[in-house]
Scaffold this motif. Sequence first.
Motif, PDB file in Angstrom:
ATOM      1  N   UNK A 191       3.584 141.231  19.961  1.00  0.00           N
ATOM      2  CA  UNK A 191       2.442 141.425  19.070  1.00  0.00           C
ATOM      3  C   UNK A 191       1.854 142.826  19.177  1.00  0.00           C
ATOM      4  N   UNK A 192       1.657 143.292  20.413  1.00  0.00           N
ATOM      5  CA  UNK A 192       0.998 144.584  20.620  1.00  0.00           C
ATOM      6  C   UNK A 192       1.991 145.730  20.598  1.00  0.00           C
ATOM      7  N   UNK A 193       3.159 145.489  21.196  1.00  0.00           N
ATOM      8  CA  UNK A 193       4.101 146.581  21.398  1.00  0.00           C
ATOM      9  C   UNK A 193       4.931 146.978  20.201  1.00  0.00           C
ATOM     10  N   UNK A 194       5.404 146.012  19.405  1.00  0.00           N
ATOM     11  CA  UNK A 194       6.384 146.386  18.392  1.00  0.00           C
ATOM     12  C   UNK A 194       6.085 145.948  16.968  1.00  0.00           C
ATOM     13  N   UNK A 195       5.472 144.808  16.777  1.00  0.00           N
ATOM     14  CA  UNK A 195       5.205 144.375  15.404  1.00  0.00           C
ATOM     15  C   UNK A 195       4.390 145.409  14.622  1.00  0.00           C
ATOM     16  N   UNK A 196       3.367 146.034  15.214  1.00  0.00           N
ATOM     17  CA  UNK A 196       2.636 147.077  14.470  1.00  0.00           C
ATOM     18  C   UNK A 196       3.514 148.277  14.111  1.00  0.00           C
ATOM     19  N   UNK A 197       4.522 148.568  14.946  1.00  0.00           N
ATOM     20  CA  UNK A 197       5.413 149.703  14.662  1.00  0.00           C
ATOM     21  C   UNK A 197       6.138 149.507  13.337  1.00  0.00           C
ATOM     22  N   UNK A 198       6.814 148.377  13.230  1.00  0.00           N
ATOM     23  CA  UNK A 198       7.603 148.122  12.034  1.00  0.00           C
ATOM     24  C   UNK A 198       6.715 147.844  10.822  1.00  0.00           C
TER      25      UNK A 198
END
Length: 216
Positions: A170-177
Motif C-alpha cells: 500500500x505505502x511502498x508501491x501502489x502509489x508509484x504505479x
Amino acid sequence: MFEFSENTQSALEILRNPSATVQWYIIPILLIFIYIVSKELSEKHYQVVLAGAALWLVDVFNEIWNSYVCFISHQAPIWGTPGFTGSTSLLILIGYNIEISFMFFIMGMASVLMLPEDKKKKILGINNRIFFAVIMTTLAVCVECFLNYAGVLTWEWSFWQRNCPWVLWIIGYLPFFSAAYYTYDRPTVKGSVKFVGALAAMDVILLVIGGIFGWI
C-alpha cells in the motif's frame, strides 16, 4: 539518545561519498538510461517519459521521509541499504542508491508501455489500469522481499517486515504505479507536465527542509 543500528552506521560511512564507492559499471547504466529516454523522446512518447519521471519522483518522496525517520529517530530508516563493499556506486540517501534511482525511472516508463491504449478495457472483468497496478505492485513487493532476504535491503522496524507485506504494497508501491498511470493518461502533455512539476516541487521543498535540519 538512541544509537544508530549497525546497518545504518555502515550506510552512513558511505553516504554521498563517491570516492569510497564509485564503480565503472555505473557509466554503462547511465548510457542505457540515456538511450531509453532518448528513444522514447525521439518517437514523441513524451507522456511515457513523464510517467517514468512521476514514478521516480514519488519514490524520491518516499526516500526523503524514510531519511527523516532515520535521522529524527537516531536509530534506523524504515528501509536501508547497508554500506558493505560493492553494495552501490553511490548512496544518495540512507536507503536510496544510484542504481535504485535509475531502476525506478525505467520501471515507470516500462509500466506504462505495457498498458492497453483503451483506458476502459477490462482484463478478467477488471479495468486494465487497476489490473496492471495490482500486478506490478505485487511483483515489485516480491522483488523487494527477496532483496531483504538477500541482505542488500534492510528492514529494522517491526511494522515493515516480510510477514506484513501489505504495508509495503500500500505505502511502498501502489502509489508509484498509480502516479505513473495517472500521468500517462492525462488528456494532454501539458497536464502531465503540471502533475510531474507538482511532484518535483514537493520533493524539492522536502529536500530543502531536510537539508536545513540535517535530516537527509
